[in-house]
Design a protein around this motif. Structure first.
Motif, PDB file in Angstrom:
ATOM      1  N   GLU A 197       0.834  -1.206   0.000  1.00  0.00           N
ATOM      2  CA  GLU A 197       0.000   0.000   0.000  1.00  0.00           C
ATOM      3  C   GLU A 197       0.869   1.257   0.000  1.00  0.00           C
ATOM      4  OE1 GLU A 197      -3.088   0.270  -0.495  1.00  0.00           O
ATOM      5  OE2 GLU A 197      -3.873  -1.736  -0.080  1.00  0.00           O
ATOM      6  N   PRO A 198       1.496   1.568  -1.141  1.00  0.00           N
ATOM      7  CA  PRO A 198       2.456   2.684  -1.190  1.00  0.00           C
ATOM      8  C   PRO A 198       1.844   4.035  -0.810  1.00  0.00           C
ATOM      9  CG  PRO A 198       2.451   1.447  -3.259  1.00  0.00           C
ATOM     10  CD  PRO A 198       1.323   0.934  -2.451  1.00  0.00           C
ATOM     11  N   GLU A 199       0.510   4.159  -0.939  1.00  0.00           N
ATOM     12  CA  GLU A 199      -0.126   5.453  -0.676  1.00  0.00           C
ATOM     13  C   GLU A 199      -0.397   5.682   0.820  1.00  0.00           C
ATOM     14  OE1 GLU A 199      -0.972   7.467  -3.428  1.00  0.00           O
ATOM     15  OE2 GLU A 199       0.211   5.932  -4.453  1.00  0.00           O
ATOM     16  N   LEU A 200      -0.323   4.614   1.596  1.00  0.00           N
ATOM     17  CA  LEU A 200      -0.800   4.712   2.985  1.00  0.00           C
ATOM     18  C   LEU A 200       0.321   4.816   4.011  1.00  0.00           C
ATOM     19  CD1 LEU A 200      -3.775   2.161   2.788  1.00  0.00           C
ATOM     20  CD2 LEU A 200      -3.858   4.645   2.657  1.00  0.00           C
ATOM     21  N   GLY A 201       1.495   5.335   3.585  1.00  0.00           N
ATOM     22  CA  GLY A 201       2.659   5.412   4.466  1.00  0.00           C
ATOM     23  C   GLY A 201       2.395   5.976   5.857  1.00  0.00           C
ATOM     24  N   PRO A 202       1.842   7.194   5.965  1.00  0.00           N
ATOM     25  CA  PRO A 202       1.651   7.774   7.298  1.00  0.00           C
ATOM     26  C   PRO A 202       0.759   6.921   8.210  1.00  0.00           C
ATOM     27  CG  PRO A 202       1.504   9.461   5.614  1.00  0.00           C
ATOM     28  CD  PRO A 202       1.562   8.148   4.894  1.00  0.00           C
ATOM     29  N   ALA A 203      -0.351   6.382   7.656  1.00  0.00           N
ATOM     30  CA  ALA A 203      -1.251   5.568   8.486  1.00  0.00           C
ATOM     31  C   ALA A 203      -0.570   4.266   8.909  1.00  0.00           C
ATOM     32  CB  ALA A 203      -2.533   5.269   7.716  1.00  0.00           C
ATOM     33  N   LEU A 204       0.203   3.673   7.990  1.00  0.00           N
ATOM     34  CA  LEU A 204       0.924   2.441   8.331  1.00  0.00           C
ATOM     35  C   LEU A 204       1.958   2.705   9.414  1.00  0.00           C
ATOM     36  CD1 LEU A 204       1.450   0.989   4.740  1.00  0.00           C
ATOM     37  CD2 LEU A 204       0.225  -0.142   6.613  1.00  0.00           C
ATOM     38  N   ALA A 205       2.704   3.800   9.254  1.00  0.00           N
ATOM     39  CA  ALA A 205       3.724   4.138  10.247  1.00  0.00           C
ATOM     40  C   ALA A 205       3.079   4.369  11.605  1.00  0.00           C
ATOM     41  CB  ALA A 205       4.495   5.381   9.808  1.00  0.00           C
ATOM     42  N   GLN A 206       1.922   5.033  11.591  1.00  0.00           N
ATOM     43  CA  GLN A 206       1.237   5.318  12.851  1.00  0.00           C
ATOM     44  C   GLN A 206       0.829   4.024  13.559  1.00  0.00           C
ATOM     45  OE1 GLN A 206      -2.403   7.508  12.433  1.00  0.00           O
ATOM     46  NE2 GLN A 206      -2.425   8.091  14.597  1.00  0.00           N
ATOM     47  N   LEU A 207       0.334   3.070  12.788  1.00  0.00           N
ATOM     48  CA  LEU A 207      -0.080   1.796  13.390  1.00  0.00           C
ATOM     49  C   LEU A 207       1.129   1.047  13.962  1.00  0.00           C
ATOM     50  CD1 LEU A 207      -2.709   0.162  13.743  1.00  0.00           C
ATOM     51  CD2 LEU A 207      -1.966  -1.233  11.828  1.00  0.00           C
ATOM     52  N   ILE A 208       2.229   1.066  13.220  1.00  0.00           N
ATOM     53  CA  ILE A 208       3.430   0.363  13.694  1.00  0.00           C
ATOM     54  C   ILE A 208       3.983   1.034  14.948  1.00  0.00           C
ATOM     55  CG2 ILE A 208       5.818  -0.242  13.129  1.00  0.00           C
ATOM     56  CD1 ILE A 208       4.890  -0.676  10.225  1.00  0.00           C
ATOM     57  N   MET A 209       4.050   2.359  14.921  1.00  0.00           N
ATOM     58  CA  MET A 209       4.605   3.093  16.069  1.00  0.00           C
ATOM     59  C   MET A 209       3.693   3.027  17.292  1.00  0.00           C
ATOM     60  SD  MET A 209       7.487   4.242  15.064  1.00  0.00           S
ATOM     61  CE  MET A 209       7.930   5.471  16.291  1.00  0.00           C
ATOM     62  N   GLY A 210       2.398   2.791  17.070  1.00  0.00           N
ATOM     63  CA  GLY A 210       1.454   2.733  18.188  1.00  0.00           C
ATOM     64  C   GLY A 210       1.191   1.299  18.621  1.00  0.00           C
ATOM     65  N   GLU A 211       0.122   0.728  18.045  1.00  0.00           N
ATOM     66  CA  GLU A 211      -0.328  -0.612  18.434  1.00  0.00           C
ATOM     67  C   GLU A 211       0.764  -1.671  18.378  1.00  0.00           C
ATOM     68  OE1 GLU A 211      -3.664  -1.340  19.278  1.00  0.00           O
ATOM     69  OE2 GLU A 211      -3.608   0.849  19.397  1.00  0.00           O
ATOM     70  N   ILE A 212       1.502  -1.673  17.260  1.00  0.00           N
ATOM     71  CA  ILE A 212       2.438  -2.784  17.065  1.00  0.00           C
ATOM     72  C   ILE A 212       3.617  -2.701  18.028  1.00  0.00           C
ATOM     73  CG2 ILE A 212       4.057  -3.799  15.386  1.00  0.00           C
ATOM     74  CD1 ILE A 212       1.864  -3.634  13.329  1.00  0.00           C
ATOM     75  N   LEU A 213       4.143  -1.487  18.246  1.00  0.00           N
ATOM     76  CA  LEU A 213       5.231  -1.366  19.229  1.00  0.00           C
ATOM     77  C   LEU A 213       4.742  -1.765  20.619  1.00  0.00           C
ATOM     78  CD1 LEU A 213       7.376   1.822  18.557  1.00  0.00           C
ATOM     79  CD2 LEU A 213       7.999  -0.577  18.326  1.00  0.00           C
ATOM     80  N   ARG A 214       3.491  -1.420  20.914  1.00  0.00           N
ATOM     81  CA  ARG A 214       2.937  -1.773  22.224  1.00  0.00           C
ATOM     82  C   ARG A 214       2.858  -3.294  22.373  1.00  0.00           C
ATOM     83  NH1 ARG A 214      -0.178   2.415  22.642  1.00  0.00           N
ATOM     84  NH2 ARG A 214      -1.890   1.582  21.446  1.00  0.00           N
ATOM     85  N   GLU A 215       2.361  -3.970  21.336  1.00  0.00           N
ATOM     86  CA  GLU A 215       2.284  -5.437  21.379  1.00  0.00           C
ATOM     87  C   GLU A 215       3.676  -6.041  21.538  1.00  0.00           C
ATOM     88  OE1 GLU A 215      -0.366  -7.174  21.550  1.00  0.00           O
ATOM     89  OE2 GLU A 215      -2.016  -6.229  20.453  1.00  0.00           O
ATOM     90  N   LEU A 216       4.643  -5.482  20.794  1.00  0.00           N
ATOM     91  CA  LEU A 216       6.009  -6.026  20.855  1.00  0.00           C
ATOM     92  C   LEU A 216       6.575  -5.881  22.256  1.00  0.00           C
ATOM     93  CD1 LEU A 216       7.594  -4.755  17.526  1.00  0.00           C
ATOM     94  CD2 LEU A 216       7.190  -7.126  18.169  1.00  0.00           C
ATOM     95  N   LYS A 217       6.311  -4.746  22.890  1.00  0.00           N
ATOM     96  CA  LYS A 217       6.821  -4.524  24.249  1.00  0.00           C
ATOM     97  C   LYS A 217       6.196  -5.503  25.217  1.00  0.00           C
ATOM     98  CE  LYS A 217       8.625   0.096  24.622  1.00  0.00           C
ATOM     99  NZ  LYS A 217       7.940   1.296  24.157  1.00  0.00           N
TER     100      LYS A 217
END
Ligand code: ADP
Ligand code: MG
Length: 490
Positions: free
Chosen positions: A347-367
């Motif tokens: 999804e090349p167009e959705l960079g900011p939303a993807l980054a936001q999900l990774i920096m939020g939910e996904i980092l939290r799950e990883l922690k």
């Protein structure tokens, strides 16, 4: 008068810092012998052989991968690759150094010079010059038992390959030192020469620091703080040293050149050894090893397979509209960056939303799981599907969160899950009774809305979504509400 705050110190003195980083190379075997170079945790002395133990009659044979990694690092940091370099013995006695010397490189290192670009304290790009990069073997580890119960030695680390990367004294604050280290770690992990694991000691730093009065051109006397293994400790130790030097100089005393240790519990440094007892290492070329001639073909081969550097990655992400902090983090964390790239490819167009999900939910799950992204049951492209569905309004943010949590825990087929969620969402016949009930139950707000307080639409959408347990299409809900309430925004 005393110099209490760091800002006061900075007005009167210029801080001068030079860093020596030891990075453990992620080879399978050690630098000069076939024993495993892997980290073995608490299992002592499981990765040893005759050479690691320094038994008489054993001979070193250089690990070809180490040479390749040094070349790759030299190219990435724009140093000069020496056509010929020399391995030298550095002598000292320590129980964890069974040979009585460490094989290192001295006056003829494999890489000379180089630069590392960081963001300076003024926010502008800043080039920190490198002095040299050389190859050396690590020593073993002494374990001192508490209460004077004696000491033990673990030789797993003895002979593991290191690169030592030495900067010029171009760094001007503890914060710049920390940014330098983050940038360097990012490059080494991107090059796949080191795992950069600081807890396991794969990336550690000796920090040299001195002060000079503003306007002075000569450097002041420096102290070296040994073996710092976290970005935070580097900053804290340097801040402590800066204040200590400033107090001394302010009182008209002199700084003694010495090597110090940082005690992170007390947040203080203390003397380890002074330079008066300066060790005489008696360097000389190792007679067991010929000079190292680097074939031009090796340099060309490594140059051809240099990966995208973190700085280039950062710029690529920033251009997509990813916020700077997120772009920097994702460009410096190799595995998360790769995950993000896989999602972006879908999804090349959705960079900011993807980054936001990774920096939020996904980092939290990883922690929470304390695992790496490589073990995740949800792939980057799967995450991209969730973000796409959210951006098209076929799922709500509540649903997105729910699906991500579910996928994270159990894995599964994203398409099937999305279809399951999607079935109930936009059917207005199914939504209408609920919309009408919510309007009836909130008569007061409906009156206000009709009188022009249109931002109340969010309140109504929220109520309907709650009734639907997050399974309604928020866009469809809003459209229906607007038409039923009447007089809303078009
Ligand atoms: P040595 O030969 O004692 O190891 P080097 O000249 O190689 O000393 O420097 C070691 C490190 O100390 C380098 O990273 C260098 O940038 C740094 N350094 C040298 N002089 C100073 C100084 N006056 N203040 C701060 N750092 C310094
Ligand atoms: Mg040194």
């Amino acid at each position: 008068m005393s110099l209490s705050s760091l800002s006061e110190v900075r007005e009167r003195f210029e801080i001068v810092i030079g860093l020596e980083v030891h990075a453990q190379l992620c080879t399978r075997s050690k630098l000069f012998c076939p024993a495993s170079a892997a980290f073995a945790g608490d299992l002592a002395n499981v990765h040893v052989d005759e050479y690691s133990l320094g038994l008489p009659g054993t001979l070193p044979v250089p690990n070809r991968r180490v040479i390749e990694m040094a070349i790759r690092t030299g190219l990435a940091l724009r140093g000069e690759i020496s056509r010929r370099s020399v391995f030298a013995r550095k002598h000292y006695f320590y129980p964890d150094l069974p040979k009585g010397y460490q094989i290192s490189q001295y006056d003829q290192p494999i890489i000379r010079g180089g630069v590392l670009e960081i963001t300076g304290d003024d926010g502008q790009p800043k080039r920190v010059r490198l002095n040299r990069i050389h190859i050396e073997e690590d020593a073993g580890k002494s374990i001192h038992r508490p209460g004077g119960e004696g000491s033990l030695v673990d030789y797993n680390r003895a002979g593991v390959p290191l690169l030592e990367i030495v900067s010029e004294p171009d760094i001007r604050s503890p914060e710049e030192a920390s940014r330098y280290l983050k940038a360097l770690r990012a490059i080494l992990t991107a090059l796949e020469v080191s795992d950069g694991n600081m807890q396991e000691g794969s990336f550690r730093c000796d920090a040299n620091v001195s002060l000079r009065p503003m306007g002075e051109t000569e450097y002041g006397t420096r102290c070296e703080i040994k073996n710092l293994n976290s970005f935070r400790f580097v900053e804290q130790a340097l801040e402590y040293e800066v204040s200590r030097h400033a107090e001394l100089l302010h009182e008209g005393k002199t700084v003694t050149q010495e090597t110090r240790l940082y005690d992170s519990d007390r947040r203080q440094t203390r003397t380890m050894r002074t330079k008066e007892e300066a060790l005489d290492y008696r360097y000389f070329p190792d007679p067991d090893l010929p000079a190292l001639d680097v074939p031009q073909a090796w340099v060309e081969r490594e140059a051809a397979r240099l990966p995208e550097m973190p700085v280039a990655k950062f710029e690529r992400y920033a251009k997509l509209g990813v916020p700077r902090d997120a772009a920097l983090f994702l460009s410096e964390e190799r595995e998360l960056g790769n995950y993000f790239d896989a999602a972006l490819q879908a999804e090349p167009e959705l960079g900011p939303a993807l980054a936001q999900l990774i920096m939020g939910e996904i980092l939290r799950e990883l922690k929470e799981d304390s695992t790496g992204i490589r073990q995740a049951k949800v792939s980057g492209p799967d995450v991209a599907k969730l973000v796409r569905a959210r951006s098209e309004g076929t799922i709500s943010s509540t649903q997105q969160k729910k699906l991500l949590t579910q996928l994270w825990r159990d894995g599964g087929d994203v398409n099937a899950l999305l279809e399951g969620e999607g079935e109930q969402v936009s059917d207005s016949a199914a939504l209408e009774p609920i919309v009408l009930r919510v309007i009836a139950e909130n008569e007061a707000q409906a009156v206000e809305y009709r009188a022009g307080k249109h931002k109340l639409i969010g309140f109504f959408v929220g109520r309907v979504m709650k009734e639907m347990q997050g399974k309604a299409n928020p866009k469809a809900v809003q459209d229906l509400l607007v038409s039923k309430l009447g007089g809303g925004p078009s």
